[in-house]
Design an enzyme around this catalytic site. Structure first.
Site, PDB file in Angstrom:
ATOM      1  N   GLY A  22      54.519  34.372  36.289  1.00 11.71           N
ATOM      2  CA  GLY A  22      53.495  35.190  35.648  1.00 11.71           C
ATOM      3  C   GLY A  22      53.962  36.623  35.469  1.00 11.71           C
ATOM      4  N   GLY A  24      55.151  38.186  32.844  1.00 10.21           N
ATOM      5  CA  GLY A  24      55.149  38.750  31.502  1.00 10.21           C
ATOM      6  C   GLY A  24      53.952  39.599  31.155  1.00 10.21           C
ATOM      7  N   PHE A 105      38.350  32.309  36.822  1.00 12.17           N
ATOM      8  CA  PHE A 105      37.217  32.625  35.962  1.00 12.17           C
ATOM      9  C   PHE A 105      35.978  32.673  36.843  1.00 12.17           C
ATOM     10  CE2 PHE A 105      36.359  28.194  36.338  1.00 12.17           C
ATOM     11  CZ  PHE A 105      37.501  27.507  35.962  1.00 12.17           C
ATOM     12  N   TYR A 156      39.528  37.803  49.340  1.00 14.87           N
ATOM     13  CA  TYR A 156      38.585  36.716  49.598  1.00 14.87           C
ATOM     14  C   TYR A 156      39.289  35.416  49.979  1.00 14.87           C
ATOM     15  CZ  TYR A 156      39.090  35.715  44.483  1.00 14.87           C
ATOM     16  OH  TYR A 156      39.557  35.459  43.212  1.00 14.87           O
ATOM     17  N   LYS A 171      43.631  30.336  46.973  1.00 14.81           N
ATOM     18  CA  LYS A 171      44.290  31.475  47.612  1.00 14.81           C
ATOM     19  C   LYS A 171      44.288  31.334  49.129  1.00 14.81           C
ATOM     20  CE  LYS A 171      45.368  34.170  44.050  1.00 14.81           C
ATOM     21  NZ  LYS A 171      46.765  34.552  43.713  1.00 14.81           N
ATOM     22  N   PRO A 197      45.581  42.160  46.950  1.00 15.87           N
ATOM     23  CA  PRO A 197      45.104  43.324  46.203  1.00 15.87           C
ATOM     24  C   PRO A 197      43.583  43.302  46.029  1.00 15.87           C
ATOM     25  CG  PRO A 197      46.746  42.030  44.961  1.00 15.87           C
ATOM     26  CD  PRO A 197      46.231  41.183  46.068  1.00 15.87           C
ATOM     27  N   GLY A 198      43.005  44.484  45.996  1.00  9.39           N
ATOM     28  CA  GLY A 198      41.625  44.631  45.562  1.00  9.39           C
ATOM     29  C   GLY A 198      41.591  44.801  44.060  1.00  9.39           C
ATOM     30  N   PRO A 199      40.656  45.577  43.528  1.00  7.92           N
ATOM     31  CA  PRO A 199      40.566  45.741  42.071  1.00  7.92           C
ATOM     32  C   PRO A 199      41.731  46.561  41.506  1.00  7.92           C
ATOM     33  CG  PRO A 199      38.476  46.287  43.137  1.00  7.92           C
ATOM     34  CD  PRO A 199      39.511  46.205  44.214  1.00  7.92           C
ATOM     35  N   ARG A 208      39.132  38.293  30.558  1.00  4.49           N
ATOM     36  CA  ARG A 208      38.717  36.907  30.740  1.00  4.49           C
ATOM     37  C   ARG A 208      37.612  36.793  31.789  1.00  4.49           C
ATOM     38  NH1 ARG A 208      44.304  36.216  30.273  1.00  4.49           N
ATOM     39  NH2 ARG A 208      44.539  36.140  32.542  1.00  4.49           N
TER      40      ARG A 208
END
Length: 293
Positions: A22, A24, A105, A156, A171, A197-199, A208
């Site tokens: 992932g 890119g 999602f 989480y 996760k 990581p958080g936000p 998305r």
């Protein structure tokens, strides 16, 4: 305070070859950029080879480093093994695997089909397993030491979170894998660590998850005690340290970088309880329109 300052010296990753799944887009692209700036050769993978090739050209021009773009669906073990062989053929060895590919999602769990649930599990957990076994077994067979795996999880992963149950489930499995293999495979010269990581806003992922007409109703920065979201360079600094030789005594650790968010309120998406049923219909329609575009 300059949150975007670069932390490590210029040659900190010289001589290392790193695979970033992932790689890119989003945080993967940001970490890849910094790895190349620090002297590493980087292989970036995703399913979209046209996009990867554009990113490869962009990053090589920007950093002067070497990047190899390889199409790979991490859910498919045959594609992972083929990607690994091409990486070895090109650079002779791989020193670091960064399992960053993910899918997610938001949805009430009762709205999810079994296939939708499986899609996230397959990318996050099965994909991490496929890559880890492929690279780890090769390192064992060839007796290559001073290798490491860095996994991107979430806060989480240990608290759980409503409305992202497939991601939380997957996760959590990646987190358990990280800690388990840190013990079992240390004898082979491998280290396993993770970042939660958080936000950290990325256009693709956040579009998305929360389309623009709904995103404005939920300011994740308000849940962070530091009252801001993360800058990509902050995460890249931490990732570069964890894959560098400076962290040679770090093994089995999961480092949270979230401004204190999870301590303030576990479950990053729990705030979505505020969404009424009618708005969920709007959200679902907005997400589907994004996929079609």
């Amino acid at each position: 305070m300059n949150y975007t300052a670069k932390m490590l010296r210029d040659d900190a990753l010289k001589g290392k070859t790193i695979v970033v799944t992932g790689g890119g887009s989003g945080l993967g692209k940001s970490m890849t950029t910094y790895f190349m700036e620090l002297g590493a050769n980087v292989i970036i993978t995703s399913r979209n080879i046209e996009k990867l090739e554009r990113v490869k050209t962009e990053l090589e021009t920007k950093t002067g480093g070497k990047c190899l773009a390889l199409a790979c669906d991490v859910r498919n073990i045959e594609e992972v093994e083929a990607m690994h062989k091409k990486a070895i053929k090109t650079f002779g060895k791989v020193d670091v695997l960064l399992n960053n590919a993910a899918g997610n999602f938001i949805s009430p769990t009762e709205r999810l089909s079994a296939n939708a649930f499986d899609t996230i599990i397959d990318i996050v957990l099965k994909g991490t397993k496929n890559c880890t076994l492929t690279f780890g077994k090769h390192w064992i067979d060839t007796k290559q030491t001073n290798t490491s795996v860095l996994n991107i999880v979430t806060t989480y992963a240990w608290t759980g979170s409503a409305y992202v149950v497939p991601s939380a489930t997957a996760k959590a499995g990646v987190l358990a894998m990280t800690r388990s293999l840190a013990v079992e495979w240390a004898k082979y010269g491998m280290r396993f660590n993770a970042i939660a990581p958080g936000p950290f806003p990325t256009k693709g992922a956040w579009d998305r998850l929360l389309p623009e007409d709904i995103r404005g109703k939920f300011d994740l920065a308000k849940k962070v005690p530091l009252k801001r979201v993360g800058e990509h360079q902050e995460l890249s600094n931490l990732a570069a340290y964890l894959v560098s030789d400076f962290s040679a005594y770090m093994n089995g650790e999961v480092i949270t970088i979230d401004g204190g968010e999870w301590l303030k309120g576990a479950g990053q998406m729990n705030l979505l309880e505020q969404i009424p049923e009618a708005l969920w219909d709007q959200l679902e329609a907005a997400i589907r329109s994004k996929k079609r575009s």
